[in-house]
Scaffold this motif. Structure first.
Motif, PDB file in Angstrom:
ATOM      1  N   SER A   1       2.510 -10.630  -1.518  1.00 36.77           N
ATOM      2  CA  SER A   1       2.231  -9.438  -0.462  1.00 36.77           C
ATOM      3  C   SER A   1       3.471  -9.406   0.567  1.00 36.77           C
ATOM      4  O   SER A   1       4.517 -10.284   0.394  1.00 36.77           O
ATOM      5  CB  SER A   1       1.046  -9.841   0.571  1.00 36.77           C
ATOM      6  OG  SER A   1       1.543 -10.479   1.625  1.00 36.77           O
ATOM      7  N   GLY A   2       3.616  -8.052   0.958  1.00 37.84           N
ATOM      8  CA  GLY A   2       4.844  -8.034   1.711  1.00 37.84           C
ATOM      9  C   GLY A   2       4.921  -8.726   2.885  1.00 37.84           C
ATOM     10  O   GLY A   2       5.984  -9.211   3.451  1.00 37.84           O
ATOM     11  N   ALA A   3       3.629  -9.142   3.423  1.00 43.95           N
ATOM     12  CA  ALA A   3       3.812  -9.893   4.650  1.00 43.95           C
ATOM     13  C   ALA A   3       4.280 -11.406   4.413  1.00 43.95           C
ATOM     14  O   ALA A   3       5.092 -12.015   5.083  1.00 43.95           O
ATOM     15  CB  ALA A   3       2.365 -10.244   5.342  1.00 43.95           C
TER      16      ALA A   3
ATOM     17  N   ALA B   1       9.979  -0.180   8.443  1.00 41.13           N
ATOM     18  CA  ALA B   1       8.998  -0.133   9.601  1.00 41.13           C
ATOM     19  C   ALA B   1       7.723   0.412   8.803  1.00 41.13           C
ATOM     20  O   ALA B   1       7.792   0.760   7.836  1.00 41.13           O
ATOM     21  CB  ALA B   1       9.227   0.951  10.753  1.00 41.13           C
ATOM     22  N   SER B   2       6.561   0.451   9.696  1.00 38.22           N
ATOM     23  CA  SER B   2       5.295   0.854   9.072  1.00 38.22           C
ATOM     24  C   SER B   2       5.298   2.452   9.237  1.00 38.22           C
ATOM     25  O   SER B   2       4.440   3.369   8.690  1.00 38.22           O
ATOM     26  CB  SER B   2       4.055   0.392   9.529  1.00 38.22           C
ATOM     27  OG  SER B   2       4.183  -1.051   9.463  1.00 38.22           O
TER      28      SER B   2
ATOM     29  N   GLY C   1       1.320  -6.584  -4.077  1.00 35.24           N
ATOM     30  CA  GLY C   1       1.918  -7.553  -4.172  1.00 35.24           C
ATOM     31  C   GLY C   1       3.231  -7.551  -3.399  1.00 35.24           C
ATOM     32  O   GLY C   1       3.394  -6.441  -2.398  1.00 35.24           O
TER      33      GLY C   1
ATOM     34  N   ASN D   1       8.112 -11.587   3.896  1.00 30.61           N
ATOM     35  CA  ASN D   1       8.871 -11.537   5.200  1.00 30.61           C
ATOM     36  C   ASN D   1       8.654 -13.249   5.621  1.00 30.61           C
ATOM     37  O   ASN D   1       9.591 -13.645   5.932  1.00 30.61           O
ATOM     38  CB  ASN D   1       8.072 -10.647   5.994  1.00 30.61           C
ATOM     39  CG  ASN D   1       8.590  -9.436   5.945  1.00 30.61           C
ATOM     40  OD1 ASN D   1       9.475  -8.985   5.393  1.00 30.61           O
ATOM     41  ND2 ASN D   1       7.843  -8.297   6.702  1.00 30.61           N
TER      42      ASN D   1
ATOM     43  N   LYS E   1       3.090   0.879  -2.191  1.00 28.79           N
ATOM     44  CA  LYS E   1       2.986   1.778  -1.241  1.00 28.79           C
ATOM     45  C   LYS E   1       3.339   3.130  -1.736  1.00 28.79           C
ATOM     46  O   LYS E   1       2.777   3.758  -2.668  1.00 28.79           O
ATOM     47  CB  LYS E   1       3.380   1.522   0.185  1.00 28.79           C
ATOM     48  CG  LYS E   1       2.864   0.354   0.617  1.00 28.79           C
ATOM     49  CD  LYS E   1       3.245  -0.115   2.034  1.00 28.79           C
ATOM     50  CE  LYS E   1       3.145  -1.505   2.360  1.00 28.79           C
ATOM     51  NZ  LYS E   1       1.588  -1.620   2.754  1.00 28.79           N
TER      52      LYS E   1
ATOM     53  N   ALA F   1       8.914  -2.040   2.479  1.00 25.91           N
ATOM     54  CA  ALA F   1       7.623  -1.881   2.051  1.00 25.91           C
ATOM     55  C   ALA F   1       7.184  -0.584   1.718  1.00 25.91           C
ATOM     56  O   ALA F   1       6.575  -0.278   0.701  1.00 25.91           O
ATOM     57  CB  ALA F   1       6.427  -2.791   2.853  1.00 25.91           C
ATOM     58  N   HIS F   2       7.627   0.133   2.684  1.00 23.14           N
ATOM     59  CA  HIS F   2       6.923   1.569   2.749  1.00 23.14           C
ATOM     60  C   HIS F   2       7.685   2.512   1.991  1.00 23.14           C
ATOM     61  O   HIS F   2       6.941   3.439   1.146  1.00 23.14           O
ATOM     62  CB  HIS F   2       6.648   2.368   4.069  1.00 23.14           C
ATOM     63  CG  HIS F   2       5.504   2.182   4.721  1.00 23.14           C
ATOM     64  ND1 HIS F   2       4.529   3.258   4.410  1.00 23.14           N
ATOM     65  CD2 HIS F   2       4.518   1.296   5.353  1.00 23.14           C
ATOM     66  CE1 HIS F   2       3.261   2.834   4.928  1.00 23.14           C
ATOM     67  NE2 HIS F   2       3.500   1.658   5.693  1.00 23.14           N
TER      68      HIS F   2
ATOM     69  N   HIS G   1       6.073  -3.374  12.079  1.00 25.43           N
ATOM     70  CA  HIS G   1       4.807  -3.961  11.510  1.00 25.43           C
ATOM     71  C   HIS G   1       4.715  -5.216  12.221  1.00 25.43           C
ATOM     72  O   HIS G   1       5.624  -5.898  12.598  1.00 25.43           O
ATOM     73  CB  HIS G   1       5.206  -4.145   9.756  1.00 25.43           C
ATOM     74  CG  HIS G   1       3.835  -4.660   9.120  1.00 25.43           C
ATOM     75  ND1 HIS G   1       3.781  -6.098   8.683  1.00 25.43           N
ATOM     76  CD2 HIS G   1       3.002  -4.019   9.055  1.00 25.43           C
ATOM     77  CE1 HIS G   1       2.617  -6.238   8.143  1.00 25.43           C
ATOM     78  NE2 HIS G   1       2.177  -4.828   8.217  1.00 25.43           N
TER      79      HIS G   1
ATOM     80  N   SER H   1       4.118  -8.276  10.994  1.00 25.56           N
ATOM     81  CA  SER H   1       4.672  -9.326  10.408  1.00 25.56           C
ATOM     82  C   SER H   1       6.280  -9.409  10.900  1.00 25.56           C
ATOM     83  O   SER H   1       6.964 -10.661  11.007  1.00 25.56           O
ATOM     84  CB  SER H   1       4.767  -9.293   8.881  1.00 25.56           C
ATOM     85  OG  SER H   1       5.711  -8.093   8.544  1.00 25.56           O
ATOM     86  N   HIS H   2       6.664  -8.423  11.581  1.00 25.21           N
ATOM     87  CA  HIS H   2       8.063  -8.519  12.305  1.00 25.21           C
ATOM     88  C   HIS H   2       7.909  -9.218  13.762  1.00 25.21           C
ATOM     89  O   HIS H   2       8.685  -9.379  14.350  1.00 25.21           O
ATOM     90  CB  HIS H   2       8.929  -7.383  12.529  1.00 25.21           C
ATOM     91  CG  HIS H   2       9.056  -6.694  11.184  1.00 25.21           C
ATOM     92  ND1 HIS H   2       9.654  -5.381  10.954  1.00 25.21           N
ATOM     93  CD2 HIS H   2       8.657  -7.058  10.009  1.00 25.21           C
ATOM     94  CE1 HIS H   2       9.283  -4.848   9.624  1.00 25.21           C
ATOM     95  NE2 HIS H   2       8.775  -5.761   8.975  1.00 25.21           N
TER      96      HIS H   2
HETATM   97  C1  LIG Z   1       6.786  -2.580   6.890  1.00 26.19           C
HETATM   98  C2  LIG Z   1       5.559  -3.320   6.402  1.00 26.19           C
HETATM   99  N1  LIG Z   1       6.038  -4.506   6.040  1.00 26.19           N
HETATM  100  C3  LIG Z   1       5.072  -5.481   5.376  1.00 26.19           C
HETATM  101  C4  LIG Z   1       3.802  -5.023   5.339  1.00 26.19           C
HETATM  102  C5  LIG Z   1       2.997  -5.969   5.003  1.00 26.19           C
HETATM  103  O1  LIG Z   1       2.609  -5.922   3.458  1.00 26.19           O
HETATM  104  P1  LIG Z   1       1.426  -6.312   2.628  1.00 26.19           P
HETATM  105  O2  LIG Z   1       0.200  -5.527   3.186  1.00 26.19           O
HETATM  106  O3  LIG Z   1       1.652  -6.052   1.336  1.00 26.19           O
HETATM  107  O4  LIG Z   1       1.316  -7.852   3.212  1.00 26.19           O
HETATM  108  C6  LIG Z   1       3.363  -3.607   5.813  1.00 26.19           C
HETATM  109  C7  LIG Z   1       1.961  -3.070   5.509  1.00 26.19           C
HETATM  110  O5  LIG Z   1       1.463  -2.271   5.647  1.00 26.19           O
HETATM  111  C8  LIG Z   1       4.519  -2.707   6.369  1.00 26.19           C
HETATM  112  O6  LIG Z   1       4.037  -1.687   6.561  1.00 26.19           O
END
Ligand SMILES: Cc1ncc(COP(=O)(O)O)c(C=O)c1O
Length: 432
Positions: free
Chosen positions: A98-100, A176-177, A239, A103, A232, A204-205, A127, A129-130
């Protein structure tokens, strides 16, 4: 209770319902039939633990710990090569699930416990995760928030530079989200060099926009690492992925495996590879239409009386539109009313909200990746804006609007920007 029947009944209902909804969640999409075929393949049953074992003629070789990976090795090598080519990266790692986790993998590779990381506050669109509440905190990193320009909806470079020079984060996160406009990678590169920080761009976005040559070009503008989700604007399976310079590749690969992931969900890697082929062929047209659609939707909503942010900048350069609904019910009420009308979107904090407002923030975030992927264009954006006006501004009974939304959606049941197939966008694939 017959759980078996109940489960398949719920799956069937989900397909029927979501196929009759206008989906405006900015972080979602529907995948093509070809990607769906890859996801349900035998790779979903398998493991391919192992480190990458060098390259031959530009193709990655693998040194696996498990037998049985001969065909998967080909798929992973193709996914990496396509990703490197499409995003101008020296190296791709498709292990994170996943994106998180992508990171977290990068933080684990490039920082030590107690180091600092700069990023946007969640209220300003960063986000989690940052920040310390999520992955960055798990690995002991301390937040250094950027200064944010609320009018421009972007990082305030001059004010942030002072903080960065003082705090010296090891990693400068960009991306960013809530992501309306490209981030100032070039402008922050010099300060990154001065404090010996790595620039990590979280795309990610906007991955699908970048795949189509739109929005920004992170490596060309100065990023060291590019992390991402794959589902997205980029229409792949759920993933993650990391792209980086060669000099960081072995640290990042080791952090992914054996560091943070054992089984990297091989069916998703197969789906990602298929989506990369699709984006190579159809990405430009798709990304262009996404941006045309988001601008058209923003303009139409603005003309119908919505308080759409950033009118002075033509509202958006991405797939997102941000609307202040604090004076017409607040984000929670608006999102709930829209759901009753089969319009799915999410409430969102605006930069001037506090985290305490997360339950009922001032804003809604609207995204057009999925409606674009199923073939909608600017004229449909006008119709969506009208539906939103009826529910949110005119406070018409959502159940009445829902009837019209269901009718409207009947014309949009195929995925576009992909190879031909008979399978419907929301069709449930049955095996039994
Ligand atoms: C900017 C950003 N990074 C990371 C993520 C995390 O991605 P994931 O949901 O694939 O873990 C998101 C999720 O929305 C996000 O907006």
């Amino acid at each position: 209770m017959d759980y078996y029947r109940e489960l398949f009944d719920l799956i069937e209902k989900q397909h029927k319902w979501r196929g009759s909804c206008i989906n405006l969640i900015a972080s979602e999409n529907v995948t093509s039939p070809a990607v769906r075929e890859a996801i349900v393949s035998d790779f979903g049953h398998r493991y391919a633990e192992g480190l990458l074992g060098g390259r031959s003629n530009g193709i990655q070789l693998f040194d696996r710990f498990y037998q049985g990976t001969r065909y998967f090795d080909g798929i992973e090598a193709i996914a990496m090569k396509l990703a490197e080519d499409l995003f101008g990266a020296e190296h791709a790692n498709v292990v994170p699930v996943s994106g998180a986790i992508a990171n977290l993998t990068v933080y684990n590779a490039l920082t030590h416990y107690g180091d600092k990381i700069s990023g946007l506050r969640v209220e300003a669109g960063g986000h989690i995760s940052h920040t310390h509440v999520s992955c960055a905190g798990v690995i002991g990193l301390k937040d250094v928030p950027y200064a944010f320009d609320e009018r421009e909806m972007n990082i305030d470079v001059d004010r942030s530079r002072e903080t960065l020079l003082k705090e010296k984060p090891r990693i400068m996160m960009l991306g960013a989200s809530v992501f309306l406009f490209p981030h100032p990678i070039r402008e922050l590169r010099e300060v990154a060099d001065e404090i010996n920080a790595k620039i990590v761009y979280d795309g990610a976005h906007v991955l699908g926009l970048i795949a189509g040559g739109r929005f920004q070009d992170p490596f060309r503008e100065g990023a060291d690492v590019f992390t991402t989700s794959t589902h997205k604007t980029f229409p792949g399976p759920q993933g993650g992925m990391i792209l980086c310079k060669n000099e960081l590749a072995s640290k990042i690969d080791n952090s992914a495996f054996p560091g943070l992931t054992s089984n990297h969900h091989l069916h998703h890697v197969a789906g990602l590879a298929v989506a990369l082929v699709e984006m190579q062929k159809f990405g430009r047209e798709y990304a262009d239409q996404i941006i045309r659609n988001s601008k058209a939707l923003a303009q139409a909503m603005y003309e119908l009386g919505f308080s759409v942010l950033c009118e002075h900048k033509d509202f958006t350069e991405s797939h997102q539109v941000l609307v202040d609904v604090s004076s017409i019910g607040g984000g929670d009420r608006v999102a709930n009313d829209c759901e009753k009308a089969n319009i799915i979107l999410n409430k969102n904090l605006l930069p001037w909200d506090s985290l305490k407002d997360a339950g009922n923030p001032s804003g809604i975030r609207i995204g057009v990746p999925e409606v674009t992927h199923i073939g909608m264009k600017e004229s449909e954006m006008n119709e969506i804006a009208e539906f939103l006006k009826r529910v949110v501004i005119e406070k018409e009974k959502p159940e009445r609007v829902k009837k019209d939304v269901i009718e409207f959606m009947k014309d949009y049941n195929k995925v576009h920007y992909c190879f031909e197939s008979e399978l419907g966008a929301y069709e449930n694939i049955r095996f039994k």
